[in-house]
Design an enzyme around this catalytic site. Structure first.
Site, PDB file in Angstrom:
ATOM      1  N   GLU A 103      -1.505  -9.500  -3.351  1.00  0.00           N
ATOM      2  CA  GLU A 103      -2.928  -9.722  -3.646  1.00  0.00           C
ATOM      3  C   GLU A 103      -3.229  -9.432  -5.120  1.00  0.00           C
ATOM      4  OE1 GLU A 103      -5.566  -9.115   0.283  1.00  0.00           O
ATOM      5  OE2 GLU A 103      -4.309  -7.382  -0.157  1.00  0.00           O
ATOM      6  N   GLU A 148       0.495  -7.740   6.724  1.00  0.00           N
ATOM      7  CA  GLU A 148      -0.429  -6.774   7.340  1.00  0.00           C
ATOM      8  C   GLU A 148      -0.571  -6.963   8.848  1.00  0.00           C
ATOM      9  OE1 GLU A 148      -1.735  -7.194   3.015  1.00  0.00           O
ATOM     10  OE2 GLU A 148      -1.011  -8.533   4.593  1.00  0.00           O
ATOM     11  N   ALA A 171       0.837  -1.203   0.000  1.00  0.00           N
ATOM     12  CA  ALA A 171       0.000   0.000   0.000  1.00  0.00           C
ATOM     13  C   ALA A 171       0.867   1.247   0.000  1.00  0.00           C
ATOM     14  CB  ALA A 171      -0.913  -0.016   1.222  1.00  0.00           C
TER      15      ALA A 171
END
Length: 706
Positions: free
Chosen positions: A110, A130, A68
C-alpha cells in the site's frame, strides 16, 4: 540534512536533487509507529526543501516493507495511521518513486501504491494477504489497486492472498519498471533521474484509469462476488473486500477510502479476525519445542522409505519435492513396481494440471531408487517406516533397520496409533527412534505430528523438525499415547457423533451440521474417504481392553461387515456410483441404523444442528484439555494447529481450544455436565477444564506460560 532521532528507523539522505528515504527496521522493515512517523517526516521535509526535486523510497536489508508490525496487533493504534501515511505520500508535490525488492506485502505494498512511480527488482513478492488474517487492505489498497490493474486482477490478488512476481506485476501495470541489476539503490536512483530528466509529472494512483471500462469491471465484480459467496462460505472479510472494490468503481476516491476504512474496522472487530490471528501466531509457536532449543539437528540428504503404498508413496513424493534423495524398500518386485507407479501417478496428475513439467518430474525421479533389500538403506540419514499398522509388522521392519542402518541414522515410524516406546525398546538404539505421523495424502497435507518417545535423543527430535521445514510441513510435537494428539481427540468426538447417530440424528444431518460450522467434510464423509476398514481394525484391536461399562455403537461394524468401506468400495455411509467422489445418502444405511437402534433399545429423538455441534465440540474440547493436561500436547495451541492443518478445522475459528475460549469455558463445562446426566462415563469433565473454570482462566493463558 538534519533528522529527528526518533525517526532513525527511517534514514534520509540527499543524493544530488533526490531525497533518498531508507526504511531500516530489521528484520523485515515492518510498518511500526516509528517507521510511519519517519516516512511522514521525510515527505514533509522533501516538500519543504527546494533542493529536493524527487523522493526515492527503498528498504534496507532483504525487503522493501513486509507489512504491519505484528507486535502492534491487538493494541490501540498510534498515530499516524497507515492510511494517513499513504495519503501523505500520494499528496507530495514532488515525484515519489518506490524501488521495491524482496517482500512488499500488505501495508508495504500500500505504501508503494501511494508512490507516484514504482520500480520492482526481479526478486519481488507483492501481495495484499490481509484476508488470511480475517482482514482486508485498510490503507487504500482496495481503492488504488483496482484503479491501477482493474477490478478482476485486484480482487484476485486480495482474495487469494497470494504473492505476485515482478513480471506479472509489470504486465498488469502494478509496477512501471523492472530493475535490471541486483542493486536496488542504483536501479532506483537511475530510474528517478530518468523521470526527472524527462520532466515526468507527479502522477497520483487515485487518478489511474483502469476502472474506466465500467461495464467490464462491473461484470468482473459481480462474477467474483458470486464465486466468493460460494467459496468463502461463512467467512466475513472476503465479501467486504468485494464491497470495497465496488466502491472504487462507483464512488469518488475519498468516499471509497471512507468506505474501505469502515469495512476494515468491521473486519477488525469480528471474531473471525481473532481466530485467524491466533492461527497465524500459533503456527509460529509450534516450532518452539523444548528439544529444538540450542540443539543442532543431524544432517539430512538421503531418506529411506519402507513401504510403497499410498502413504509411503506420498511421503516419497514430499521428500523428492524437497530436493532430497529417496530409497524405497518393498517386500518384492511387484510391490516395488506398484510403489513406483503410485509416485508416477502423483506427478502425472500434476503435469496434467499444468503444475509440473516433464523435466521437473524426470529430475525428481532421478533421485529415486527402489529395492527389495534393506541393505540398500545403508547410506540413508533418516528412514521412515510406512507399512501396515500392526505392531509385529513394524517391529520386524525396525529389526532390519537396526541391522542395516548406519550409526546416527534417524529411524522414524509413521504409525497413527501404536506405542512408539514399545517399537523403540525392541531395538538396540532407542535414542534414534522418533514418530513422524504424516497425514494422507502425505505430499499435500501440511500437518506432521512429531511424536517424542521417552528415550529419544534431543538432536533426533531437532532433526525431525528440520525435516518438516525442508518438506514445507507444519510440525507439532506430540507425546506417546494411543492416537497421539489428533487421532486421540478424533476418537472422542467421533464417539460423540456415533452416540448422536444411534440416539436419532442421521449421519447425513451430522455431516451437514459440521459442514455448516465450517469444516469441508463431516465425520462420516471423512470415514468414507479414509476407508471404514481402518477404523474397524482399530476397534477390533482395542476390543479386549474396552471398558465393559462404556457404551459401544455397532453401526459402523455392521456396515464394514458388508464390505462397505467407503469410496474405495463404492459405498460406505454414502453411495458412490461409478467412482463418484461425492456420495449420496443411502436408504439401506438408514435401515441398518434403525435396526441397531431397535437392538439397543433406543427410541430415536430429534436433534437440531446447534445441539449436534454443542456435543461434537464439547467432546473435542474436553479431550483436547485432557491431552494438554497429560502433556501429550505441550500447549493448547499445539492442539489448535493439529486440527487446523490435519483435520480441516475452520481456520477462522482458530482451532478447538481457541473456539472454547471464544464460547467461554464455563459454558463448555456446563454443557459437559449436562450431557453427563445421560452418560457419566463418557462425559467426564477434564481436570484441566475444571481447574481453568475455577481459576477464571482460559486455554490461551496456558499458551503464554510455556
Amino acid at each position: 540534512m538534519s533528522q529527528d532521532p526518533s525517526t532513525e528507523v527511517v534514514a534520509r539522505e540527499l543524493r544530488g536533487n533526490i531525497l533518498l528515504v531508507m526504511i531500516n527496521n530489521p528484520p523485515v522493515n515492518a510498518l511500526g509507529v516509528a517507521v510511519r512517523c519517519g516516512i511522514v517526516a521525510a515527505i514533509d521535509a522533501a516538500d519543504a526543501d527546494p533542493a529536493v526535486q524527487a523522493v526515492l523510497i527503498i528498504g534496507t536489508g532483504r525487503n522493501f516493507i513486509a507489512g504491519a508490525d505484528i507486535r502492534e496487533f491487538g493494541k490501540p493504534p498510534l498515530p499516524p495511521s497507515l492510511p494517513d501515511v499513504c495519503n501523505r505520500i500520494e499528496a507530495c508535490s514532488k515525484p515519489v518513486v518506490a524501488a521495491i525488492h524482496g517482500a512488499a506485502l500488505g501495508g508495504g505494498l500500500e505504501i508503494a501504491l501511494a508512490a507516484h512511480y514504482r520500480l520492482a527488482a526481479t526478486d519481488v513478492k507483492l501481495g495484499l494477504p490481509e484476508v488470511q488474517l480475517g482482514l482486508m487492505p485498510g490503507a487504500g489498497g482496495t481503492q488504488r489497486t483496482p484503479r491501477l490493474i482493474g477490478a478482476k486482477a485486484a480482487l484476485d490478488l486480495m482474495l487469494s492472498g497470494r504473492h505476485m512476481g515482478a513480471e506479472e506485476a509489470h504486465a498488469l501495470g502494478l509496477v512501471d519498471r523492472l530493475g535490471h541489476s541486483n542493486d536496488i539503490l542504483a536501479d532506483g536512483l537511475a530510474y528517478t533521474q530518468e523521470l526527472l530528466a524527462t520532466h515526468a509529472p507527479v502522477r497520483r494512483t487515485r487518478d489511474a484509469q483502469a476502472l474506466s471500462d465500467r461495464q467490464a469491471n462491473r461484470a468482473s465484480i459481480e462474477a467474483v462476488r458470486a464465486e466468493t459467496g460460494k467459496k468463502s462460505r461463512g467467512l466475513f472479510s472476503p465479501l467486504k473486500i468485494v464491497e470495497a472494490v465496488e466502491a472504487a468503481l462507483d464512488k469518488s476516491f475519498d468516499e471509497g477510502l471512507r468506505i474501505e476504512r469502515e469495512l476494515f474496522l468491521q473486519c477488525l472487530d469480528s471474531a473471525q479476525r481473532a481466530g485467524l490471528i491466533h492461527a497465524f501466531f500459533a503456527e509460529r509457536e509450534v516450532l518452539k519445542a523444548p528439544e529444538t532449543r540450542n540443539t543442532k539437528p543431524r544432517a539430512i540428504a538421503h531418506v529411506g522409505v519402507v513401504g510403497g503404498g499410498t502413504m509411503g508413496a506420498g511421503i516419497a513424493v514430499a521428500v523428492l519435492d524437497a530436493g532430497l534423495s529417496v530409497t524405497m524398500i518393498e517386500r518384492d518386485e511387484a510391490a516395488l513396481a506398484r510403489g513406483h507407479a503410485h509416485i508416477e501417478k502423483v506427478y502425472n496428475g500434476l503435469i496434467a494440471k499444468g503444475r509440473m513439467t516433464t523435466d521437473a518430474k524426470a529430475a525428481n525421479l532421478a533421485r529415486f531408487v527402489g529395492s527389495t533389500s534393506y541393505d540398500a538403506l545403508a547410506p540413508a540419514d533418516i528412514v521412515i517406516e510406512a507399512v501396515f499398522e500392526d505392531m509385529a509388522v513394524k517391529q520386524a521392519v525396525f529389526a532390519e533397520l537396526d541391522r542395516v542402518c548406519k550409526p546416527g541414522a534417524v529411524l522414524a515410524t509413521n504409525t497413527s496409533y501404536l506405542d512408539i516406546d514399545v517399537i523403540a525398546a525392541s531395538i538396540s538404539r532407542p535414542a534414534d527412534v522418533v514418530g513422524l505421523h504424516f497425514f494422507s495424502p502425505a505430499n499435500i497435507m501440511k500437518l506432521l505430528e512429531i511424536v517424542v518417545p521417552a528415550k529419544v535423543s534431543a538432536d533426533v527430535v531437532a532433526t525431525a523438525f528440520e525435516l518438516a521445514k525442508k518438506l514445507h510441513k507444519v510440525p507439532v510435537r506430540a507425546g506417546v499415547c494411543d492416537g497421539f494428539i489428533g487421532n486421540r481427540i478424533l476418537a472422542a468426538y467421533r464417539m460423540a457423533a456415533d452416540y448422536m447417530m444411534e440416539d436419532g440424528a442421521s449421519p447425513y444431518q451430522i455431516d451437514q451440521a459440521v459442514r455448516d460450522f465450517g469444516y469441508p467434510m463431516g465425520p462420516f464423509q471423512v470415514s468414507d474417504l479414509a476407508g471404514g476398514d481402518i477404523g474397524w481394525a482399530t476397534r477390533k484391536r482395542k476390543a479386549a481392553t474396552r471398558d465393559p461399562r462404556a457404551r459401544y455403537v455397532q453401526i459402523a461394524d455392521r456396515i464394514c461387515e458388508r464390505g462397505w468401506f467407503g469410496q474405495k468400495t463404492g459405498r460406505g455411509y454414502y453411495l458412490y456410483p461409478e467412482g463418484a467422489r461425492t456420495g449420496t445418502p443411502d436408504p439401506e444405511i438408514e435401515a441398518i441404523i434403525d435396526a441397531e437402534r431397535a437392538r439397543a433399545g433406543i427410541t430415536p429423538r430429534s436433534f437440531t444442528n446447534e445441539e449436534i455441534m454443542r456435543r461434537y465440540m464439547a467432546a473435542m474440547i474436553n479431550e483436547g484439555a485432557n491431552v494438554v493436561h497429560q502433556r501429550i500436547a505441550l500447549r493448547p495451541l499445539d492442539v489448535d494447529v493439529t486440527f487446523l492443518y490435519g483435520y480441516g478445522f475452520p481456520r477462522h475459528r482458530g482451532g478447538p481450544m481457541k473456539y472454547a475460549d471464544t464460547l467461554g469455558l464455563p459454558k463448555v463445562l456446563a454443557d459437559i455436565r449436562e450431557f453427563a446426566k445421560e452418560d457419566p462415563l463418557f462425559w467426564q469433565p477434564s481436570p484441566l477444564l475444571v481447574e481453568l473454570v475455577e481459576r477464571g482462566a482460559n486455554f490461551d493463558s496456558l499458551n503464554k506460560s510455556e
